[in-house]
Scaffold this active site. Sequence first.
Site, PDB file in Angstrom:
ATOM      1  N   SER A 125       0.793  -1.235   0.000  1.00  0.00           N
ATOM      2  CA  SER A 125       0.000   0.000   0.000  1.00  0.00           C
ATOM      3  C   SER A 125       0.824   1.283   0.000  1.00  0.00           C
ATOM      4  CB  SER A 125      -0.951  -0.002   1.198  1.00  0.00           C
ATOM      5  OG  SER A 125      -1.924  -1.021   1.058  1.00  0.00           O
TER       6      SER A 125
ATOM      7  N   CYS B  17      -7.599   2.271   2.161  1.00  0.00           N
ATOM      8  CA  CYS B  17      -8.731   1.492   1.652  1.00  0.00           C
ATOM      9  C   CYS B  17      -8.400   0.893   0.285  1.00  0.00           C
ATOM     10  CB  CYS B  17      -9.972   2.374   1.546  1.00  0.00           C
ATOM     11  SG  CYS B  17     -11.401   1.501   0.892  1.00  0.00           S
TER      12      CYS B  17
END
Length: 670
Positions: free
Chosen positions: A318, A376
């Site tokens: 991420s 997210c």
Amino acid sequence: MFGRDDKVSGIRLTAAQYIILAIFLVLAYGLWHLQVMQSDYYSLAAERNRIRNVPVLAPRGRILDREGRVIVDNYPSFSALLLRDSSRDLNADADLIAQGLHLDPNEVRARIRRFASMPQYQPIFLKEDITPDELQFIDAHRNELPELDTIMAHRRLYPRNGFMAHLIGYVGEVSEDMLNQPGFELYNPGDVVGISGVERQYNGVLMGTNGSRQAVVDSHGREVGRLGETEAVPGKPLKLTIDIDLQIAAEEALEGKNGAIVAMDPRTGEILAMVSRPSFNPNDFSVRISRDEWSKLVNDRDKPLLNKAIQAQLAPGSTFKIIMATAGLQEGIAQDMHVNCAGGAEFYGRYFECWSKEKHIVHGIVDITKGIYQSCDVFFYTLAEKLGIERIAKYATMLGLGQKTGIDLPQEVSGVMPSEEWKIHNFKQKWFAGETISVGIGQGAVAVTPMQLARAIGGIASDGMLVKPHVAFPSELPPNVIPASSVPDKVQVPIDPKNWQIITDAMADVTSPLVVDSTGRKWNGTASQAHLEGIDFAGKTGTAQTISAGAKAKLLNGKARFKNNAWFVGISPRRNPEIVVTVLWESGEEGPLAARVAAQVIKAYVEKQRRSPQKMVEQPKNGGKVDVGALWTDPDSDGGKDALHGGRFAVDLAKRHLPLATAAPGMPAQ
């Protein structure tokens, strides 16, 4: 009285005369051949028998940190030489020599064969750093083994416990393969040169020029006098950009873990600390490493010889979402994008989960800011679908991924940034749209190094200014040894100031213990446990799978081996940062754990800057602020206390005077 019969016949007398004449002619020819035809050869041979050139080895230059503290030094030792300019049968003496020097006789003979094609005046280095009993053996056998001699050498003394081992590198005897490589063609077998790291990159600076001693020897090879000596020229010292204090903090933060840490000043490209784990002991190489020890290092599954800061090519997880956010905002897609995350979403007929589902969390409505501080997956899956692989690859490439950073260390790798062209070129296959979804969260074919991430994200937080990293100060290097690189010193990537602010503020929320989203719901940043009170500390976590979740679920044994890699890239302050820190923790499972590691390094840096005399100013008598770059004093802040500010942090200056280290661990203080 002799009778007539006793007289010598004329034939015999004539024959005797001719024989005597022939003998004199042969002797005359031999004398002429020796004195005229081969006069040069025997004159040179006689000179060699009379004068012997013994090398005087030059010490390598010291390696220093940015404040001039010694990192690598030298220590005196003796080496055993085998002289080849005498008439001795060296192979016949090999057994006795090997016995006295605790060597294998076959190894001694092998070294004699290796040097057979070299000029005989060049001695063979048989053994470095000999022990007192081996030195005594040579002295006691000078008459019996006149071809044995000793020479004083300066051996490298590295810090203990693998401190800075990958960055510094190590030295060793130049190999036959290296002699054919550019930069080493002028060296001779037996020369000690840099093999890896800084030692190799700046070998031309660190390595001095050897001298020689002319010794008079007798017919048995014994030294009976000296004619003169040419002094050796020591190597030049090399000052690195490394800060030992910060390096210690980084080493301690990664202790007991496998992975890497890079700390860099994104304004200049100066590397402040670099750690790779597991490490090795470069002192083992400063003499000669054994075959068993070398085999153990090479075959170790954790790759202790690999500098993971510039050579580990792994999925960034991420942390790549900062690249995605930059692309999405610059393309005008992400500003008004809102995604409903219910724990996953379907793309191209396949369901992709968000990490929140495993934690039994539902993100709900997510915008770009929440997408970053809550990391997210569904938001960035959707953004990846809208951008497409070509636009993602465009911005990632602009930010330096998939290519070398140009750091002045050998054997840096380029990583991988996939695209349609990349897949066709490497696999002769077309790119499928579904593959883009995984790329959007830093998985799939994306592979980066910690150094690349530090440069890219540090550049984004610096208004798009990417700098070339370096471990030595270019201004202090001779022009002929500055490493050639196709990477420019600075690259400006256009980023709209509004987008830059959105990204950096969201990165600050990543380390915040309390963030309120647009619906009024309260959240913790994904790295809230790494929050540093009073320090403007921003960053991005990353958790990268090493194998697919389905494959891991099928494993009964070896699950630990395939744990997720934990990443974190942190900056301080959030905009125009003074420091960027990338942490790779192999099998660390979750990015928030890597964030704690980075926080230790950031905290050490900030605390040192706050107590640094160069950063401090006296409080003005008439009040107000005095600018000193990123830090300034404000007499009106904190109730009138004497405080030092940089971004959002403040500290009591009364606590600034703390002792600093004066040398690397295991090295003598200056």
